[in-house]
Design a protein around this motif. Structure first.
Motif, PDB file in Angstrom:
ATOM      1  N   ALA A 259      -7.069 -39.785  -8.700  1.00 44.55           N
ATOM      2  CA  ALA A 259      -6.894 -40.646  -7.285  1.00 44.55           C
ATOM      3  C   ALA A 259      -6.005 -41.587  -7.229  1.00 44.55           C
ATOM      4  CB  ALA A 259      -8.213 -41.370  -7.269  1.00 44.55           C
ATOM      5  N   ASN A 260      -5.694 -42.480  -8.482  1.00 44.05           N
ATOM      6  CA  ASN A 260      -4.381 -43.333  -8.361  1.00 44.05           C
ATOM      7  C   ASN A 260      -3.126 -42.305  -8.372  1.00 44.05           C
ATOM      8  OD1 ASN A 260      -3.772 -42.806 -11.127  1.00 44.05           O
ATOM      9  ND2 ASN A 260      -5.024 -44.610 -11.727  1.00 44.05           N
ATOM     10  N   CYS A 261      -3.089 -41.146  -8.953  1.00 41.56           N
ATOM     11  CA  CYS A 261      -1.998 -40.584  -8.915  1.00 41.56           C
ATOM     12  C   CYS A 261      -1.638 -39.947  -7.600  1.00 41.56           C
ATOM     13  CB  CYS A 261      -1.932 -39.222  -9.935  1.00 41.56           C
ATOM     14  SG  CYS A 261      -0.562 -38.063 -10.142  1.00 41.56           S
ATOM     15  N   ALA A 262      -2.485 -39.471  -6.866  1.00 43.60           N
ATOM     16  CA  ALA A 262      -2.453 -39.095  -5.535  1.00 43.60           C
ATOM     17  C   ALA A 262      -1.799 -40.180  -4.672  1.00 43.60           C
ATOM     18  CB  ALA A 262      -3.672 -38.434  -4.929  1.00 43.60           C
ATOM     19  N   ARG A 263      -2.272 -41.330  -4.880  1.00 39.44           N
ATOM     20  CA  ARG A 263      -1.887 -42.672  -4.051  1.00 39.44           C
ATOM     21  C   ARG A 263      -0.428 -42.947  -4.440  1.00 39.44           C
ATOM     22  NH1 ARG A 263      -7.384 -44.543  -5.280  1.00 39.44           N
ATOM     23  NH2 ARG A 263      -6.402 -45.963  -7.195  1.00 39.44           N
ATOM     24  N   TRP A 264       0.092 -42.720  -5.581  1.00 39.20           N
ATOM     25  CA  TRP A 264       1.165 -43.255  -5.854  1.00 39.20           C
ATOM     26  C   TRP A 264       2.345 -42.393  -5.549  1.00 39.20           C
ATOM     27  CZ3 TRP A 264       4.767 -46.295  -8.053  1.00 39.20           C
ATOM     28  CH2 TRP A 264       6.093 -45.878  -8.787  1.00 39.20           C
ATOM     29  N   ILE A 265       1.985 -40.998  -5.595  1.00 43.13           N
ATOM     30  CA  ILE A 265       2.749 -39.925  -4.894  1.00 43.13           C
ATOM     31  C   ILE A 265       3.019 -40.155  -3.453  1.00 43.13           C
ATOM     32  CG2 ILE A 265       3.077 -37.542  -4.352  1.00 43.13           C
ATOM     33  CD1 ILE A 265       1.865 -37.035  -6.934  1.00 43.13           C
ATOM     34  N   TRP A 266       2.016 -40.591  -2.826  1.00 44.28           N
ATOM     35  CA  TRP A 266       1.912 -40.776  -1.123  1.00 44.28           C
ATOM     36  C   TRP A 266       2.671 -42.058  -1.010  1.00 44.28           C
ATOM     37  CZ3 TRP A 266       0.650 -38.951   3.193  1.00 44.28           C
ATOM     38  CH2 TRP A 266       0.501 -39.457   4.383  1.00 44.28           C
ATOM     39  N   GLN A 267       2.732 -43.053  -1.665  1.00 45.06           N
ATOM     40  CA  GLN A 267       3.514 -44.454  -1.546  1.00 45.06           C
ATOM     41  C   GLN A 267       4.856 -44.046  -1.945  1.00 45.06           C
ATOM     42  OE1 GLN A 267       1.480 -47.079  -4.420  1.00 45.06           O
ATOM     43  NE2 GLN A 267      -0.449 -47.322  -3.350  1.00 45.06           N
ATOM     44  N   THR A 268       5.232 -43.386  -2.913  1.00 44.87           N
ATOM     45  CA  THR A 268       6.633 -43.231  -3.083  1.00 44.87           C
ATOM     46  C   THR A 268       7.468 -42.159  -2.459  1.00 44.87           C
ATOM     47  OG1 THR A 268       5.735 -41.876  -5.160  1.00 44.87           O
ATOM     48  CG2 THR A 268       6.509 -44.459  -5.445  1.00 44.87           C
ATOM     49  N   ASN A 269       6.576 -41.187  -2.048  1.00 43.96           N
ATOM     50  CA  ASN A 269       7.308 -40.105  -1.261  1.00 43.96           C
ATOM     51  C   ASN A 269       6.748 -39.606  -0.050  1.00 43.96           C
ATOM     52  OD1 ASN A 269       7.554 -39.381  -4.455  1.00 43.96           O
ATOM     53  ND2 ASN A 269       9.336 -39.002  -3.419  1.00 43.96           N
ATOM     54  N   GLY A 270       5.281 -40.205   0.256  1.00 45.13           N
ATOM     55  CA  GLY A 270       4.919 -39.633   1.514  1.00 45.13           C
ATOM     56  C   GLY A 270       4.237 -38.180   1.353  1.00 45.13           C
ATOM     57  N   LEU A 271       3.970 -37.612   2.550  1.00 42.32           N
ATOM     58  CA  LEU A 271       3.497 -36.644   2.543  1.00 42.32           C
ATOM     59  C   LEU A 271       4.240 -35.205   1.968  1.00 42.32           C
ATOM     60  CD1 LEU A 271       0.899 -34.567   3.571  1.00 42.32           C
ATOM     61  CD2 LEU A 271       2.160 -34.346   5.919  1.00 42.32           C
ATOM     62  N   LYS A 272       5.468 -35.352   2.141  1.00 44.18           N
ATOM     63  CA  LYS A 272       6.484 -34.450   1.669  1.00 44.18           C
ATOM     64  C   LYS A 272       6.357 -34.559   0.050  1.00 44.18           C
ATOM     65  CE  LYS A 272      10.744 -36.903   1.792  1.00 44.18           C
ATOM     66  NZ  LYS A 272      12.059 -36.862   2.217  1.00 44.18           N
ATOM     67  N   GLY A 273       6.151 -35.195  -0.464  1.00 41.04           N
ATOM     68  CA  GLY A 273       5.921 -35.383  -1.958  1.00 41.04           C
ATOM     69  C   GLY A 273       5.048 -34.472  -2.570  1.00 41.04           C
ATOM     70  N   PHE A 274       3.810 -34.040  -1.753  1.00 36.60           N
ATOM     71  CA  PHE A 274       2.827 -33.380  -2.604  1.00 36.60           C
ATOM     72  C   PHE A 274       3.441 -31.877  -2.362  1.00 36.60           C
ATOM     73  CE2 PHE A 274       0.438 -37.200  -1.195  1.00 36.60           C
ATOM     74  CZ  PHE A 274      -0.353 -37.458  -2.265  1.00 36.60           C
ATOM     75  N   TYR A 275       4.503 -31.492  -1.595  1.00 38.05           N
ATOM     76  CA  TYR A 275       4.758 -30.007  -1.395  1.00 38.05           C
ATOM     77  C   TYR A 275       6.239 -30.069  -2.036  1.00 38.05           C
ATOM     78  CZ  TYR A 275       1.096 -29.838   1.723  1.00 38.05           C
ATOM     79  OH  TYR A 275      -0.442 -29.760   2.244  1.00 38.05           O
ATOM     80  N   ARG A 276       6.666 -30.862  -2.866  1.00 37.72           N
ATOM     81  CA  ARG A 276       7.935 -30.784  -3.685  1.00 37.72           C
ATOM     82  C   ARG A 276       7.626 -29.370  -4.815  1.00 37.72           C
ATOM     83  NH1 ARG A 276      11.953 -31.314  -1.898  1.00 37.72           N
ATOM     84  NH2 ARG A 276      13.109 -31.837  -3.885  1.00 37.72           N
ATOM     85  N   GLY A 277       8.613 -28.492  -4.790  1.00 38.35           N
ATOM     86  CA  GLY A 277       8.630 -27.303  -5.748  1.00 38.35           C
ATOM     87  C   GLY A 277       7.671 -26.240  -5.147  1.00 38.35           C
ATOM     88  N   SER A 278       7.456 -26.214  -3.875  1.00 40.23           N
ATOM     89  CA  SER A 278       6.686 -25.111  -3.266  1.00 40.23           C
ATOM     90  C   SER A 278       7.490 -23.513  -3.228  1.00 40.23           C
ATOM     91  CB  SER A 278       6.351 -25.448  -2.012  1.00 40.23           C
ATOM     92  OG  SER A 278       5.610 -26.534  -1.770  1.00 40.23           O
ATOM     93  N   VAL A 279       8.663 -23.648  -3.263  1.00 43.96           N
ATOM     94  CA  VAL A 279       9.589 -22.348  -2.937  1.00 43.96           C
ATOM     95  C   VAL A 279       9.458 -21.799  -4.401  1.00 43.96           C
ATOM     96  CG1 VAL A 279      11.726 -21.536  -2.903  1.00 43.96           C
ATOM     97  CG2 VAL A 279      11.065 -23.273  -1.215  1.00 43.96           C
ATOM     98  N   PRO A 280      10.041 -22.485  -5.667  1.00 44.20           N
ATOM     99  CA  PRO A 280       9.910 -21.828  -6.812  1.00 44.20           C
ATOM    100  C   PRO A 280       8.396 -21.449  -7.193  1.00 44.20           C
ATOM    101  CG  PRO A 280      10.149 -23.956  -7.319  1.00 44.20           C
ATOM    102  CD  PRO A 280      10.506 -23.716  -5.923  1.00 44.20           C
ATOM    103  N   ARG A 281       7.415 -22.188  -6.837  1.00 42.22           N
ATOM    104  CA  ARG A 281       5.971 -21.909  -6.995  1.00 42.22           C
ATOM    105  C   ARG A 281       5.323 -20.675  -6.265  1.00 42.22           C
ATOM    106  NH1 ARG A 281       0.637 -24.436  -5.943  1.00 42.22           N
ATOM    107  NH2 ARG A 281      -0.592 -23.528  -7.997  1.00 42.22           N
ATOM    108  N   PHE A 282       6.072 -20.307  -5.020  1.00 45.34           N
ATOM    109  CA  PHE A 282       5.641 -19.198  -4.429  1.00 45.34           C
ATOM    110  C   PHE A 282       6.403 -18.080  -5.133  1.00 45.34           C
ATOM    111  CE2 PHE A 282       7.106 -16.065  -1.073  1.00 45.34           C
ATOM    112  CZ  PHE A 282       5.864 -15.921  -0.115  1.00 45.34           C
TER     113      PHE A 282
END
Length: 308
Positions: A259-282
């Motif tokens: 929970a607090n990790c998700a809040r930290w990512i949202w505060q520092t990088n917004g929605l796009k932060g949750f999708y970093r690394g999507s291309v190599p993960r694909f």
């Protein structure tokens, strides 16, 4: 993570044929997973993890920094011993759990897609809590920890693991295991379920009977589709990486929970932060699923026919 699972029933309402879980099949799982991670798997993993932990970097910057850390070998950080230990064990766990669960699901009359989904979810959870927690954590530590430069002595990976264990105990070296479990559950539920759905779709489009095996190209295509589409859960992966990361950032919570990790990512990088690394993960998802589902099925059939 080759999956020795039950074959979908050949006709609607018929009983599924259970594939025997034996030592040969367990060996196939370990062998295919070792092949996957030693070839393209670990480079995809390193790039994906770097982007998830360093969310300000783009793909070009990530490539440059990884190469500067160790040349070509930089793309294989964490392979030896952690990825090899993980690869040689988690495939066997996934085989056993997923095959038994999928067999029971097919026997209850559900579709191959639903059975694959449930089997993959159960297998993913089993491997996360039995074999993956420590190894996944240490792979992330190796990719994100500060590396000595110049003539400075570099701590060995075992020394780092020992320091973490002394400082934080068994919970420390399994940090982020719950996020790993959520990731593996959704990963393999999606990969196996969507691969089975793609196989059924290919059969319908090409008019292939359910009793006729798909050829190698059809299996590879179905596995690639299932693996590629499974990246929908990338936010869970970014949370997992952040929880296990050794990067030090001002304001970052000391004790990370999902929970607090998700809040930290949202505060520092917004929605796009949750999708970093999507291309190599694909790419990683496609390669893993091709190796473990299409390649695993093919090798498993060869071994079972050769040594039955």
């Amino acid at each position: 993570m080759a999956i020795a699972v039950s074959s979908p029933p050949s006709t609607l309402g018929s009983a599924p044929t259970k594939k025997k879980v034996n030592f040969a099949n367990l060996g196939v799982g370990a062998a295919m997973n070792m092949f996957e991670v030693t070839t393209l798997g670990q480079p995809f993993e390193v790039i994906k993890t770097h982007l998830a932990a360093n969310r300000q970097d783009n793909m070009i910057t990530a490539f440059k920094k990884i190469y500067q850390r160790g040349g070509i070998s930089g793309f294989y950080q964490g392979l030896i011993p952690w990825a090899w230990i993980e690869a040689s064990t988690k495939g066997a766990v996934l085989i056993f759990a997923a095959s038994e669960i999928e067999y029971l699901a097919l026997g209850s009359g559900v579709s191959p897609f639903a059975a694959g989904l449930v089997g993959g979810m159960g297998g993913g959870l089993a491997q996360a809590y039995t074999t993956m927690g420590f190894c996944t954590f240490m792979k992330t530590v190796e990719i994100t920890r500060h590396k000595a430069v110049g003539g400075a002595a570099q701590k060995s990976t075992f020394a780092v693991a020992n320091e973490i264990f002394k400082r934080e105990g068994i919970r420390g070296i399994n940090k982020g295991v719950n996020a790993v479990a959520v990731r593996q559950c959704t990963n393999w539920g999606s990969r196996l379920g969507l691969s089975r759905l793609a196989e059924e779709t290919i059969r319908k489009v090409r008019g292939i009977e359910s009793s006729t095996p798909l050829n190698a190209y059809e299996k590879i295509a179905a596995s690639a589709i299932g693996g590629g589409l499974s990246i929908w859960n990338q936010p869970i992966e970014v949370i997992r990486v952040e929880m296990q990361s050794q990067l030090k950032t001002a304001g970052r919570p000391e004790k990370m929970t999902i929970a607090n990790c998700a809040r930290w990512i949202w505060q520092t990088n917004g929605l796009k932060g949750f999708y970093r690394g999507s291309v190599p993960r694909f790419g990683l998802g496609m390669w893993q699923t091709i190796c473990m589902v299409a390649g695993g099925d093919a090798l498993k059939n060869y071994v079972n026919n050769r040594f039955k």
